[in-house]
Design an enzyme around this catalytic site. Structure first.
Site, PDB file in Angstrom:
ATOM      1  N   LEU A  89      10.405  49.390  72.328  1.00 44.19           N
ATOM      2  CA  LEU A  89      10.047  50.046  73.589  1.00 44.19           C
ATOM      3  C   LEU A  89      11.161  49.903  74.626  1.00 44.19           C
ATOM      4  O   LEU A  89      11.232  50.691  75.563  1.00 44.19           O
ATOM      5  CB  LEU A  89       8.739  49.474  74.137  1.00 44.19           C
ATOM      6  CG  LEU A  89       7.485  49.781  73.303  1.00 44.19           C
ATOM      7  CD1 LEU A  89       6.283  49.041  73.866  1.00 44.19           C
ATOM      8  CD2 LEU A  89       7.206  51.279  73.248  1.00 44.19           C
ATOM      9  N   GLU A 131       9.452  40.677  67.529  1.00 43.91           N
ATOM     10  CA  GLU A 131       8.990  40.149  68.822  1.00 43.91           C
ATOM     11  C   GLU A 131       9.495  38.726  69.061  1.00 43.91           C
ATOM     12  O   GLU A 131       9.860  38.371  70.180  1.00 43.91           O
ATOM     13  CB  GLU A 131       7.463  40.192  68.915  1.00 43.91           C
ATOM     14  CG  GLU A 131       6.846  41.576  68.790  1.00 43.91           C
ATOM     15  CD  GLU A 131       7.471  42.631  69.687  1.00 43.91           C
ATOM     16  OE1 GLU A 131       7.989  42.295  70.772  1.00 43.91           O
ATOM     17  OE2 GLU A 131       7.466  43.802  69.282  1.00 43.91           O
ATOM     18  N   HIS A 134      12.897  38.698  70.429  1.00 45.53           N
ATOM     19  CA  HIS A 134      12.977  38.956  71.873  1.00 45.53           C
ATOM     20  C   HIS A 134      12.938  37.646  72.667  1.00 45.53           C
ATOM     21  O   HIS A 134      13.571  37.518  73.711  1.00 45.53           O
ATOM     22  CB  HIS A 134      11.802  39.828  72.330  1.00 45.53           C
ATOM     23  CG  HIS A 134      12.026  41.308  72.188  1.00 45.53           C
ATOM     24  ND1 HIS A 134      13.038  41.974  72.830  1.00 45.53           N
ATOM     25  CD2 HIS A 134      11.329  42.257  71.497  1.00 45.53           C
ATOM     26  CE1 HIS A 134      12.961  43.274  72.542  1.00 45.53           C
ATOM     27  NE2 HIS A 134      11.945  43.469  71.726  1.00 45.53           N
TER      28      HIS A 134
HETATM   29 NI    NI Z   1      11.321  45.285  70.977  1.00 43.77          NI
END
Ligand code: NI
Length: 162
Positions: A89, A131, A134
């Site tokens: 995203l 994730e 991140h």
């Molecule tokens: Ni991502």
């Protein structure tokens, strides 16, 4: 429902390592809810706290089987290999090929700070890895094999942004 702004690549908050959560405060509980709202609003399958500008070790994931909230997650087992398209995203409209483990088991705490374990294959295993990266300030774009490319319409149907 409160939506937060999704930070995009180039924002240096995405390159920083996140801090552990030691206590689930009302403010962090609100963050978790906002992250879920923001992920669903953007039709993503995962979102990590730094993507909304918060350097805490919190991730939300939903690959279609309901929401998972992972606080202080760590990978405790992984096996196999899968190579496929991945998106984020924070890198809107783009996709690239990344190799990840086929099977991943994570240990974390939930929003009540209870220890939980989840394991998954395919997209869920990929989402766990993406994730958790991140939280270390690592973007999937650094792992892409070949070129990052624009998502085409035909791919968009089963594209999963994390
Ligand atoms: Ni991502």
């Amino acid at each position: 429902m409160a939506l937060r702004t999704i930070r995009t690549e180039g924002d240096e908050v995405l390159t920083k390592k996140c801090r552990m959560v030691t206590e689930m405060t009302p403010r962090l509980r609100e963050l978790v809810q906002d992250m879920l709202d923001t992920m669903y609003d953007a039709s993503g399958v995962g979102l990590a706290a730094p993507q909304v500008g918060v350097l805490r070790r919190i991730v939300v994931i939903d690959v279609g089987d309901g929401p998972l909230v992972l606080v202080n997650p760590e990978i405790v087992e992984q096996s196999g290999e899968q190579t496929g398209e991945e998106g984020c995203l924070s890198v809107p409209g783009m996709s690239g090929v990344v190799t990840r483990p086929q099977h991943v088991k994570v240990r974390a705490q939930n929003e009540d700070m209870e220890t939980v374990e989840y394991e998954g294959d395919d997209l869920l295993a990929r989402a766990f890895c993406h994730e958790l990266d991140h939280l270390e300030g690592r973007m999937y774009t650094s792992l892409v094999e070949g070129e990052l490319h624009e998502v085409t319409y035909s791919e968009e149907e089963d594209d999963a942004d994390e």
